[in-house]
Design an enzyme around this catalytic site. Sequence first.
Site, PDB file in Angstrom:
ATOM      1  N   GLN A 113      63.983  42.558 108.381  1.00  0.00           N
ATOM      2  CA  GLN A 113      63.787  41.123 108.193  1.00  0.00           C
ATOM      3  C   GLN A 113      65.067  40.509 107.628  1.00  0.00           C
ATOM      4  OE1 GLN A 113      61.604  38.883 104.966  1.00  0.00           O
ATOM      5  NE2 GLN A 113      60.108  38.595 106.614  1.00  0.00           N
ATOM      6  N   TYR A 179      62.367  28.826 102.422  1.00  0.00           N
ATOM      7  CA  TYR A 179      63.680  29.449 102.518  1.00  0.00           C
ATOM      8  C   TYR A 179      64.583  28.592 103.405  1.00  0.00           C
ATOM      9  CZ  TYR A 179      61.161  33.443 100.555  1.00  0.00           C
ATOM     10  OH  TYR A 179      60.409  34.256  99.757  1.00  0.00           O
ATOM     11  N   ARG A 301      45.399  38.071 104.302  1.00  0.00           N
ATOM     12  CA  ARG A 301      44.057  38.511 103.880  1.00  0.00           C
ATOM     13  C   ARG A 301      43.317  39.252 104.989  1.00  0.00           C
ATOM     14  NH1 ARG A 301      41.649  40.021 101.021  1.00  0.00           N
ATOM     15  NH2 ARG A 301      39.892  38.746 100.382  1.00  0.00           N
ATOM     16  N   CYS A 347      43.152  47.067  99.890  1.00  0.00           N
ATOM     17  CA  CYS A 347      43.859  46.047  99.112  1.00  0.00           C
ATOM     18  C   CYS A 347      42.856  44.998  98.648  1.00  0.00           C
ATOM     19  CB  CYS A 347      44.934  45.398  99.971  1.00  0.00           C
ATOM     20  SG  CYS A 347      45.659  43.903  99.257  1.00  0.00           S
ATOM     21  N   VAL A 462      27.708  61.986  76.173  1.00  0.00           N
ATOM     22  CA  VAL A 462      28.175  63.281  75.690  1.00  0.00           C
ATOM     23  C   VAL A 462      28.703  63.152  74.270  1.00  0.00           C
ATOM     24  CG1 VAL A 462      28.758  64.048  78.017  1.00  0.00           C
ATOM     25  CG2 VAL A 462      30.497  62.931  76.616  1.00  0.00           C
ATOM     26  N   ARG A 578      43.274  30.100  70.719  1.00  0.00           N
ATOM     27  CA  ARG A 578      43.963  29.856  69.451  1.00  0.00           C
ATOM     28  C   ARG A 578      45.403  29.397  69.674  1.00  0.00           C
ATOM     29  NH1 ARG A 578      41.428  32.001  64.912  1.00  0.00           N
ATOM     30  NH2 ARG A 578      39.712  33.447  65.324  1.00  0.00           N
ATOM     31  N   GLY A 664      41.619  51.961  78.783  1.00  0.00           N
ATOM     32  CA  GLY A 664      41.275  51.030  77.718  1.00  0.00           C
ATOM     33  C   GLY A 664      41.046  51.704  76.391  1.00  0.00           C
ATOM     34  N   GLU A 670      44.471  43.755  76.305  1.00  0.00           N
ATOM     35  CA  GLU A 670      43.876  42.892  77.336  1.00  0.00           C
ATOM     36  C   GLU A 670      43.428  43.842  78.435  1.00  0.00           C
ATOM     37  OE1 GLU A 670      42.188  40.205  79.184  1.00  0.00           O
ATOM     38  OE2 GLU A 670      43.496  39.229  77.723  1.00  0.00           O
TER      39      GLU A 670
END
Length: 687
Positions: A113, A179, A301, A347, A462, A578, A664, A670
């Site tokens: 490209q 572009y 999509r 995806c 567990v 906040r 996590g 976050e």
Amino acid sequence: MNDTKRTHTMIGHNRYPHMFSPLDLGFTKLKNRVLMGSMHTGLEETENGIERLATFYAERARGGVGMIITGGFSPNDEGGIGSKLSTPEEAAEHRKITQVVHETDPEVKICLQILHMGPLAKDESCVAPSPVKPRIGRFTPQELSEEGIEKQISDYANCAAMAKLAGYDGVEIIGSAGYLISTFLVQRTNQRTDRWGGSWENRMRFPVEVVRRVREAVGKEFILAFRVPAMDMLEDGLAWEEVVSLAQALEAEGVNVISSHFCWHESPVPTIATMVPRAAFTQVTGRLRKLLKVPVITSNRINMPQVVEEVLARGDADIVSMARPMLADPELVLKAEQGREDEINTCIACNQACLDHVTGGGKQVSCLVNPRACNETLLNYRPAKEQKKIAVVGAGPAGLAYSTVAAQRGHKVTLFDSGSEIGGQFNLAKQVPGKEEFHETLRYFGKMIELRGIDLRLNTTVDAEMLRSMDFDEVVVASGITPRTPDIDGIDHPKAVSYIDVILRRKPIGKSVAIVGAGGIGFDVAELITHAGKSASLDIDIFAREWGIDFKNHPRGGVTGVPRSVETADRIVYLMQRKTGSVGKTLGRTTGWAHRATLNARGVQMVNGVEYVQIDDAGLHTRVHGVPKLFDVETIIICAGQSPLRTLYDELQTAGIKTSVVGGAYEAAELDAKRAIDQASRMAAEV
């Protein structure tokens, strides 16, 4: 071809006859109708980047695509990309890419490209037809002189000649998105009065001349594709008649393929986020296709083989471009051909590790659901030298990633979760309108659990003693997070509810609501409780109405210019934070603006600089920028962050059991599935 491969091929070709039909371009042939679309990865400017790109593209060639378009390479220094192709020396480097792709599968075509960023280049030397600063650009571009225009045209032709020298099968010239080429086409960015501006014939002179000179430079037997702005989503963008006349003029100059693009980087319409319906824009390509003789590419999509087949069967295109889906699963086409669609890692159009990376400070691209993307030389799941018996506790994104990678490498994995289904926080995300694609990720992980022989034990809590008794070599704690309870007087009041209870519809909410916390979860909750009717991401007509797109009449740019029409639940909502900065500033770079725009259209009131004082029968007492204010609301939804759920990890550590923590449970500042899956995959690759 052995019998097994023949049977697999017949399954795919029978199921997707259009997708797997070859396409004759005259002097060459594409083996199927799936194109890996162009994506700038960041490897282009990385040390050893060409070698890494070669491996990246070879893996996609091995995965079955008919043609590959590389990420953008500039024809000259002022083109604004760190990656450039303009000299024989640079062409010799590129041979590392073309050679390995052609060795991997001689039938796969690979095209370079050519991308000139024009006024979007991140340098003061950026150029354009007129000195009009883009809203998202850093600099006002320098106006090109007649000599400067001639140089740009010559540089395009030279770049194409160098691509041919490098062994590429063709080039794609991008003439859209804001572009350089597209700025010649649109009146707002082309204010010239010479032969390069003014009338439409003058404004399209530059791309037509570029194509003419490129064709002269490369000869007839070289693929020349051009990406036209089929619907640029600008109120003063291109008219349909202009799009058609441009495409026909390019066809007359020797373009082999026309690619339709639906984007201008300043457009106020989302085109590739997960909130966009699948194949939302292909009807525009289909209309253009009827007026051209050369094959036409469509995009945006399209993430599963059945969607590809539907688009082709409708006559909307001759070729379907799938860019981000090839990050998520390089074997997408091969799996479709072999009838293994349920194994495709789909995806989900989240943009978090791809577009957000490349537009947010030049980070290297990867993929939330596939962290190996663009890391093929660095992250591999090789067979384990010693097979271990591993317990993974928690079937959220981190636990699923760790389990499936470890099992793929040969370890014997038992996956525990106290819930009734896999997914963890993904089971919350999939409830939010516009995030239905998360179902696909859970389908994929479910299939991987089955194929890799993972012992899945749901509805199972567990403890350290239980795990010790089962004699595991290692225990991986992926227990996720627990919602953080902020220190607000009256937080236990019945009006205060957790976001989990809201998303899972375990508690009713009133007609007036305050949402405490405006991170990603706060925005998701606001979307959920203000939404009415069918999700726009599942219906193209609703999506078009909500974003002011007129597919039927195709006014300039394809947009109506009238206020958005959004169906809204009968509810007053305050979204609070906040911080004193803009609400939603921490959302994804390429999708956050669209989420903010949707909530604004629904009348959500965004409030910053909030100090939470008390919750009582009267509502939520606050100080907003220091001024006392009562929000008289029926429900207060707490989205005030998360804390790692590490109770089991601490218990195992105390008991002296070899253990590690991931996702996590490791860090919960976050919710971040990208980080969780990446971390878990890398850990499992080493165990």
